[in-house]
Design an enzyme around this catalytic site. Sequence first.
Site, PDB file in Angstrom:
ATOM      1  N   HIS A  75       0.871  -1.190   0.000  1.00  0.00           N
ATOM      2  CA  HIS A  75       0.000   0.000   0.000  1.00  0.00           C
ATOM      3  C   HIS A  75       0.903   1.234   0.000  1.00  0.00           C
ATOM      4  O   HIS A  75       2.005   1.195   0.561  1.00  0.00           O
ATOM      5  CB  HIS A  75      -0.832  -0.047   1.287  1.00  0.00           C
ATOM      6  CG  HIS A  75      -1.920   0.959   1.396  1.00  0.00           C
ATOM      7  ND1 HIS A  75      -1.683   2.267   1.749  1.00  0.00           N
ATOM      8  CD2 HIS A  75      -3.252   0.863   1.209  1.00  0.00           C
ATOM      9  CE1 HIS A  75      -2.832   2.919   1.794  1.00  0.00           C
ATOM     10  NE2 HIS A  75      -3.801   2.090   1.461  1.00  0.00           N
TER      11      HIS A  75
ATOM     12  N   LYS B  80     -10.636  -0.517  10.435  1.00  0.00           N
ATOM     13  CA  LYS B  80     -10.816  -1.721   9.607  1.00  0.00           C
ATOM     14  C   LYS B  80     -11.184  -2.931  10.460  1.00  0.00           C
ATOM     15  O   LYS B  80     -11.334  -4.034   9.958  1.00  0.00           O
ATOM     16  CB  LYS B  80      -9.534  -2.019   8.819  1.00  0.00           C
ATOM     17  CG  LYS B  80      -9.188  -0.954   7.770  1.00  0.00           C
ATOM     18  CD  LYS B  80      -7.964  -1.352   7.001  1.00  0.00           C
ATOM     19  CE  LYS B  80      -7.305  -0.192   6.292  1.00  0.00           C
ATOM     20  NZ  LYS B  80      -7.970   0.219   5.060  1.00  0.00           N
TER      21      LYS B  80
ATOM     22  N   ASP C 100       3.157  -4.388   8.202  1.00  0.00           N
ATOM     23  CA  ASP C 100       1.927  -3.627   8.006  1.00  0.00           C
ATOM     24  C   ASP C 100       0.773  -4.611   8.176  1.00  0.00           C
ATOM     25  O   ASP C 100       0.501  -5.422   7.283  1.00  0.00           O
ATOM     26  CB  ASP C 100       1.937  -2.999   6.605  1.00  0.00           C
ATOM     27  CG  ASP C 100       0.627  -2.296   6.281  1.00  0.00           C
ATOM     28  OD1 ASP C 100      -0.323  -2.392   7.068  1.00  0.00           O
ATOM     29  OD2 ASP C 100       0.563  -1.655   5.203  1.00  0.00           O
TER      30      ASP C 100
ATOM     31  N   GLN D   9      -4.381  -5.092   7.099  1.00  0.00           N
ATOM     32  CA  GLN D   9      -5.374  -6.027   6.550  1.00  0.00           C
ATOM     33  C   GLN D   9      -5.328  -7.397   7.217  1.00  0.00           C
ATOM     34  O   GLN D   9      -6.105  -8.271   6.852  1.00  0.00           O
ATOM     35  CB  GLN D   9      -5.152  -6.198   5.029  1.00  0.00           C
ATOM     36  CG  GLN D   9      -5.329  -4.934   4.215  1.00  0.00           C
ATOM     37  CD  GLN D   9      -6.773  -4.434   4.182  1.00  0.00           C
ATOM     38  OE1 GLN D   9      -7.706  -5.117   4.588  1.00  0.00           O
ATOM     39  NE2 GLN D   9      -6.955  -3.220   3.694  1.00  0.00           N
TER      40      GLN D   9
ATOM     41  N   CYS E  61      -4.667   2.512  -3.692  1.00  0.00           N
ATOM     42  CA  CYS E  61      -3.390   2.985  -3.116  1.00  0.00           C
ATOM     43  C   CYS E  61      -2.263   1.982  -3.351  1.00  0.00           C
ATOM     44  O   CYS E  61      -1.393   1.800  -2.476  1.00  0.00           O
ATOM     45  CB  CYS E  61      -3.515   3.303  -1.626  1.00  0.00           C
ATOM     46  SG  CYS E  61      -4.672   4.603  -1.268  1.00  0.00           S
TER      47      CYS E  61
HETATM   48  N1  PMP Z   1      -1.706  -0.621   4.721  1.00  0.00           N
HETATM   49  C1  PMP Z   1      -2.651  -1.358   4.127  1.00  0.00           C
HETATM   50  C2  PMP Z   1      -2.310  -2.732   3.632  1.00  0.00           C
HETATM   51  C3  PMP Z   1      -3.941  -0.844   3.980  1.00  0.00           C
HETATM   52  O1  PMP Z   1      -4.882  -1.564   3.366  1.00  0.00           O
HETATM   53  C4  PMP Z   1      -4.233   0.454   4.472  1.00  0.00           C
HETATM   54  C5  PMP Z   1      -5.609   1.062   4.331  1.00  0.00           C
HETATM   55  N2  PMP Z   1      -6.205   0.882   3.096  1.00  0.00           N
HETATM   56  C6  PMP Z   1      -3.205   1.160   5.089  1.00  0.00           C
HETATM   57  C7  PMP Z   1      -1.955   0.598   5.200  1.00  0.00           C
HETATM   58  C8  PMP Z   1      -3.417   2.542   5.630  1.00  0.00           C
HETATM   59  O2  PMP Z   1      -4.359   2.531   6.640  1.00  0.00           O
HETATM   60  P1  PMP Z   1      -4.968   3.919   7.178  1.00  0.00           P
HETATM   61  O3  PMP Z   1      -5.521   4.631   5.981  1.00  0.00           O
HETATM   62  O4  PMP Z   1      -6.021   3.484   8.128  1.00  0.00           O
HETATM   63  O5  PMP Z   1      -3.863   4.664   7.811  1.00  0.00           O
END
Ligand code: PMP
Length: 437
Positions: free
Chosen positions: A141, A244, A218, A221, A385
């Site tokens: 991401h 999430k 990270d 997910q 993203c």
């Molecule tokens: N890493 C991953 C794998 C994600 O899916 C996301 C959110 N889509 C993020 C980081 C960032 O999370 P946040 O927008 O809640 O900071």
Amino acid sequence: MRTPCAAPPLDPERFRPDFPILGRMVHEGVPLVYLDNAATSQRPRQVIEAMTDAYERHYANVHRGIHTLSAEIDELYEGAREKVRAFINAPRDASNDDNPATTQEVIFTSGATHSINLVARSWGDANVRPGDEILVTEMEHHSNLVPWYQLAQRTGAVVRHIPLTDDGLLQLDSLDRLLTKRTRLVAVSAVSNVLGTINPVREIIRRAHDAGAVVLVDAAQSAPHQPTDVQAMDCDFLAFSGHKMLGPSGVGVLYGKRDLLEAMPPFMGGGGMISEVTLEGFRPLYLPGKFEAGTPPIVPAVALSAAIDYLGAVGLEAIAAHERLLTQRTHEVLESVGGLRIIGPAPEHKAGIVSFVFASGRPSGHDVAQFLDRYGIAVRTGHHCTMPLHKRFGVSATVRASFYLYNTLAEVDKLGEALAAAKRAPFSAFLSAARSE
Ligand code: PMP
């Protein structure tokens, strides 16, 4: 033809009444089918009530005062920290004269993005030198890419990428070449937010440690959908977001090993993170306060604690098993629709995330998502993203269906029916139908 599925180990119908939003209709009488959980989950009444209760009965600032509300909110906020500690099995610390906190390795942030940026700024600026290497993967991401590119820009380090197979798995054999004496940090997602791939983080961590590198996982997910054990994993840092995992937006978590966190300078300065300020300078507070400058996400943290209670009562193993069933069924359904290309591995390698495109390129992801919305089905389309990942697979956008404990096999079947209709519909016809309403 669909293959018969075993009975689900978890009955989502038991939980759906807890989620008020799942009962709503969209487009005049069409029931909502919420398949956008990788973007953000919905919240059960128990979490919403925990927020309301905190605001209605206990609200004050934390760590600031000695009045009754102040003591009550401190207890709730620090109780949430302890709840998170147990949720990820971080070690419990012995309090001492230097630091009375018993949960020193759990830092509340605004979300996974904030957590990763904290490490990149604080640990990264202190430890990364020109020519050093930071290893990420092609499936990350942007939140786990851009902070490392920025660190590389500031320090003269180089960012390298673990490549992917055409199936959307990490090419682990490349680690022999990519892990070098210069690798300072490996940053990897436990589960891809597009491919759904469950990455072998334990093996990556072991090999990175053998090479002398620090590892950030990270878990945005993974933490909401499967058990997390930072001690078994042996990761150095772990980041995830509350929104999430049935919690509110505005709160996230950074876990870090205590010796690393202790050696790191504070990321932000302000109230709450100091033990002393003079006209000459300041001395930072002990962990975890050192990294929580300013007023933290007080009520979101308290509500995250309620979300963890909810997840604990359902059981993360059961949630993971349920999502495996949904993913398996989604693959079957998409195959029976035909003409679709799934971007990502076979179901046995993935969590509850399935991304796909029409192989011919038409209808586009945007048109598909708009069409599905007429059926009440909420999916995400775009690059999610992950622009480098989409480039790797030669597409600019995918449609993503992502699941949680409250999704049903019937909802997956509905997705299949709607996609079959999208395939049959003349492209211009369904677009104009969507526009005319
Ligand atoms: N890493 C991953 C794998 C994600 O899916 C996301 C959110 N889509 C993020 C980081 C960032 O999370 P946040 O927008 O809640 O900071």
